[in-house]
Design a protein around this motif. Structure first.
Motif, PDB file in Angstrom:
ATOM      1  N   TRP A   1      37.291  38.957  31.985  1.00 44.15           N
ATOM      2  CA  TRP A   1      38.229  40.000  32.407  1.00 44.15           C
ATOM      3  C   TRP A   1      39.630  39.418  32.245  1.00 44.15           C
ATOM      4  O   TRP A   1      39.909  38.346  32.769  1.00 44.15           O
ATOM      5  N   PRO A   2      40.531  40.086  31.526  1.00 44.27           N
ATOM      6  CA  PRO A   2      41.774  39.427  31.090  1.00 44.27           C
ATOM      7  C   PRO A   2      42.883  39.329  32.139  1.00 44.27           C
ATOM      8  O   PRO A   2      43.904  38.699  31.881  1.00 44.27           O
ATOM      9  N   THR A   3      42.713  39.974  33.293  1.00 43.29           N
ATOM     10  CA  THR A   3      43.851  40.041  34.215  1.00 43.29           C
ATOM     11  C   THR A   3      43.493  39.533  35.612  1.00 43.29           C
ATOM     12  O   THR A   3      42.329  39.426  35.971  1.00 43.29           O
ATOM     13  N   ILE A   4      44.532  39.238  36.360  1.00 38.92           N
ATOM     14  CA  ILE A   4      44.456  38.877  37.774  1.00 38.92           C
ATOM     15  C   ILE A   4      45.172  40.013  38.507  1.00 38.92           C
ATOM     16  O   ILE A   4      46.177  40.495  38.006  1.00 38.92           O
ATOM     17  N   PRO A   5      44.737  40.457  39.667  1.00 41.01           N
ATOM     18  CA  PRO A   5      43.706  39.910  40.546  1.00 41.01           C
ATOM     19  C   PRO A   5      42.285  40.236  40.101  1.00 41.01           C
ATOM     20  O   PRO A   5      42.061  41.144  39.301  1.00 41.01           O
ATOM     21  N   GLN A   6      41.350  39.448  40.653  1.00 35.99           N
ATOM     22  CA  GLN A   6      39.927  39.690  40.446  1.00 35.99           C
ATOM     23  C   GLN A   6      39.225  39.636  41.803  1.00 35.99           C
ATOM     24  O   GLN A   6      39.514  38.765  42.613  1.00 35.99           O
ATOM     25  N   VAL A   7      38.306  40.574  41.994  1.00 40.85           N
ATOM     26  CA  VAL A   7      37.598  40.681  43.271  1.00 40.85           C
ATOM     27  C   VAL A   7      36.102  40.473  43.036  1.00 40.85           C
ATOM     28  O   VAL A   7      35.528  41.046  42.113  1.00 40.85           O
ATOM     29  N   TYR A   8      35.506  39.638  43.892  1.00 42.67           N
ATOM     30  CA  TYR A   8      34.062  39.370  43.844  1.00 42.67           C
ATOM     31  C   TYR A   8      33.460  39.726  45.197  1.00 42.67           C
ATOM     32  O   TYR A   8      34.000  39.344  46.241  1.00 42.67           O
ATOM     33  N   LEU A   9      32.353  40.459  45.170  1.00 42.45           N
ATOM     34  CA  LEU A   9      31.610  40.774  46.389  1.00 42.45           C
ATOM     35  C   LEU A   9      30.214  40.190  46.248  1.00 42.45           C
ATOM     36  O   LEU A   9      29.497  40.517  45.300  1.00 42.45           O
TER      37      LEU A   9
ATOM     38  N   SER B   1      43.390  20.690  43.240  1.00 42.39           N
ATOM     39  CA  SER B   1      43.078  21.614  42.153  1.00 42.39           C
ATOM     40  C   SER B   1      41.615  22.046  42.234  1.00 42.39           C
ATOM     41  O   SER B   1      40.727  21.217  42.387  1.00 42.39           O
ATOM     42  N   VAL B   2      41.392  23.333  42.141  1.00 40.49           N
ATOM     43  CA  VAL B   2      40.030  23.866  42.222  1.00 40.49           C
ATOM     44  C   VAL B   2      39.276  23.603  40.926  1.00 40.49           C
ATOM     45  O   VAL B   2      38.086  23.362  40.918  1.00 40.49           O
ATOM     46  N   GLY B   3      40.004  23.607  39.821  1.00 46.21           N
ATOM     47  CA  GLY B   3      39.366  23.409  38.526  1.00 46.21           C
ATOM     48  C   GLY B   3      38.931  24.728  37.931  1.00 46.21           C
ATOM     49  O   GLY B   3      38.876  25.740  38.621  1.00 46.21           O
ATOM     50  N   GLY B   4      38.611  24.695  36.647  1.00 43.17           N
ATOM     51  CA  GLY B   4      38.303  25.947  35.982  1.00 43.17           C
ATOM     52  C   GLY B   4      36.991  25.961  35.242  1.00 43.17           C
ATOM     53  O   GLY B   4      36.753  26.841  34.431  1.00 43.17           O
TER      54      GLY B   4
ATOM     55  N   ASP C   1      47.404  26.875  39.963  1.00 45.43           N
ATOM     56  CA  ASP C   1      46.422  26.132  39.182  1.00 45.43           C
ATOM     57  C   ASP C   1      46.176  26.806  37.825  1.00 45.43           C
ATOM     58  O   ASP C   1      45.383  27.737  37.723  1.00 45.43           O
ATOM     59  N   PRO C   2      46.877  26.345  36.781  1.00 45.57           N
ATOM     60  CA  PRO C   2      46.724  26.959  35.444  1.00 45.57           C
ATOM     61  C   PRO C   2      45.283  26.945  34.943  1.00 45.57           C
ATOM     62  O   PRO C   2      44.841  27.880  34.284  1.00 45.57           O
ATOM     63  N   GLN C   3      44.546  25.867  35.273  1.00 46.04           N
ATOM     64  CA  GLN C   3      43.136  25.785  34.839  1.00 46.04           C
ATOM     65  C   GLN C   3      42.309  26.883  35.489  1.00 46.04           C
ATOM     66  O   GLN C   3      41.474  27.508  34.851  1.00 46.04           O
ATOM     67  N   LEU C   4      42.571  27.102  36.771  1.00 48.32           N
ATOM     68  CA  LEU C   4      41.858  28.159  37.495  1.00 48.32           C
ATOM     69  C   LEU C   4      42.224  29.519  36.914  1.00 48.32           C
ATOM     70  O   LEU C   4      41.366  30.381  36.714  1.00 48.32           O
ATOM     71  N   ARG C   5      43.501  29.703  36.629  1.00 50.76           N
ATOM     72  CA  ARG C   5      43.986  30.999  36.133  1.00 50.76           C
ATOM     73  C   ARG C   5      43.272  31.379  34.840  1.00 50.76           C
ATOM     74  O   ARG C   5      42.828  32.511  34.664  1.00 50.76           O
ATOM     75  N   GLN C   6      43.166  30.418  33.906  1.00 51.75           N
ATOM     76  CA  GLN C   6      42.493  30.705  32.647  1.00 51.75           C
ATOM     77  C   GLN C   6      40.980  30.716  32.834  1.00 51.75           C
ATOM     78  O   GLN C   6      40.271  31.563  32.293  1.00 51.75           O
ATOM     79  N   GLY C   7      40.505  29.781  33.659  1.00 52.16           N
ATOM     80  CA  GLY C   7      39.061  29.636  33.849  1.00 52.16           C
ATOM     81  C   GLY C   7      38.412  30.878  34.416  1.00 52.16           C
ATOM     82  O   GLY C   7      37.331  31.292  33.976  1.00 52.16           O
ATOM     83  N   ILE C   8      39.067  31.511  35.388  1.00 47.70           N
ATOM     84  CA  ILE C   8      38.450  32.678  36.032  1.00 47.70           C
ATOM     85  C   ILE C   8      38.437  33.870  35.073  1.00 47.70           C
ATOM     86  O   ILE C   8      37.515  34.691  35.095  1.00 47.70           O
ATOM     87  N   LYS C   9      39.438  33.941  34.185  1.00 51.92           N
ATOM     88  CA  LYS C   9      39.435  35.018  33.182  1.00 51.92           C
ATOM     89  C   LYS C   9      38.274  34.832  32.208  1.00 51.92           C
ATOM     90  O   LYS C   9      37.622  35.800  31.806  1.00 51.92           O
ATOM     91  N   ASP C  10      38.028  33.575  31.823  1.00 51.17           N
ATOM     92  CA  ASP C  10      36.906  33.299  30.917  1.00 51.17           C
ATOM     93  C   ASP C  10      35.577  33.554  31.622  1.00 51.17           C
ATOM     94  O   ASP C  10      34.642  34.119  31.053  1.00 51.17           O
TER      95      ASP C  10
END
Length: 184
Positions: free
Chosen positions: A70-78, A1-4, A57-66
């Motif tokens: 940004w409320p949706t997936i996918p998300q892109v970082y450069l 698990s990556v964690g959130g 990973d549910p924690q990652l899914r919620q964590g990255i939105k927080d």
């Protein structure tokens, strides 16, 4: 698990030049929007990027939105910066910004090489793959999405370019790019 946690996510998004949070994997995206992001990166020849499957990973899914607010997936970082989701990446692909942003990271877009031999002034009129993906089809939608060479210049004039959003790509929409002279 990556964690959130914010610290873990901060480290994740900064670890690689291009980081994508998807539903599924680049090889097997589990939603059309994630698939579109994968296809756009593929069109630019970006293969070396970090992809994280939020469905694992549910924690990652919620964590990255927080983390991104940004409320949706996918998300892109450069380069550690949040860029956006499918719509924004598609828009950047169409207006030439993605080529520039990749260049800043030392990544040369494959689209620059595809245009050298064309006698047309259009950087990239295809994108049929992306619109086909978004409409759920396997191949180009409604016959061929790729205009014949004689139509390239016509299809790529800004007033003729139909900007399809990821949410509402209609059958037959052409996902294109600006004239080549706009992205040198």
């Amino acid at each position: 698990s990556v964690g959130g946690s914010a610290e873990q996510l901060d480290a994740l998004v900064k670890k690689d030049k291009v980081v994508v949070f998807l539903k599924g994997t680049p090889e097997q995206p589990q939603c059309g929007f994630s698939n579109a992001v994968v296809q756009i990166l593929r069109l630019h020849g970006v293969s070396d990027y970090a992809a994280y499957n939020v469905l694992d990973d549910p924690q990652l899914r919620q964590g990255i939105k927080d983390y991104s607010n940004w409320p949706t997936i996918p998300q892109v970082y450069l380069n550690g910066e949040f860029v956006g989701g499918c719509d924004i990446l598609l828009q950047m692909h169409q207006n030439g910004d993605l080529v520039e942003e990749l260049k800043k990271l030392g990544i040369r877009s494959a689209l620059l090489d595809e245009t050298k031999d064309q006698d047309s002034n259009c950087a990239f009129a295809s994108g049929g793959e992306v619109s086909a993906v978004l409409s759920g089809g396997e191949g180009p939608v409604g016959g061929s999405c790729r205009p014949a060479r004689s139509e390239l210049g016509e299809a790529c004039r800004p007033e003729n370019l139909r900007l399809a959003s990821c949410a509402g790509v209609k059958q037959g929409d052409v996902v294109g790019s600006p004239p080549k002279n706009g992205i040198e």
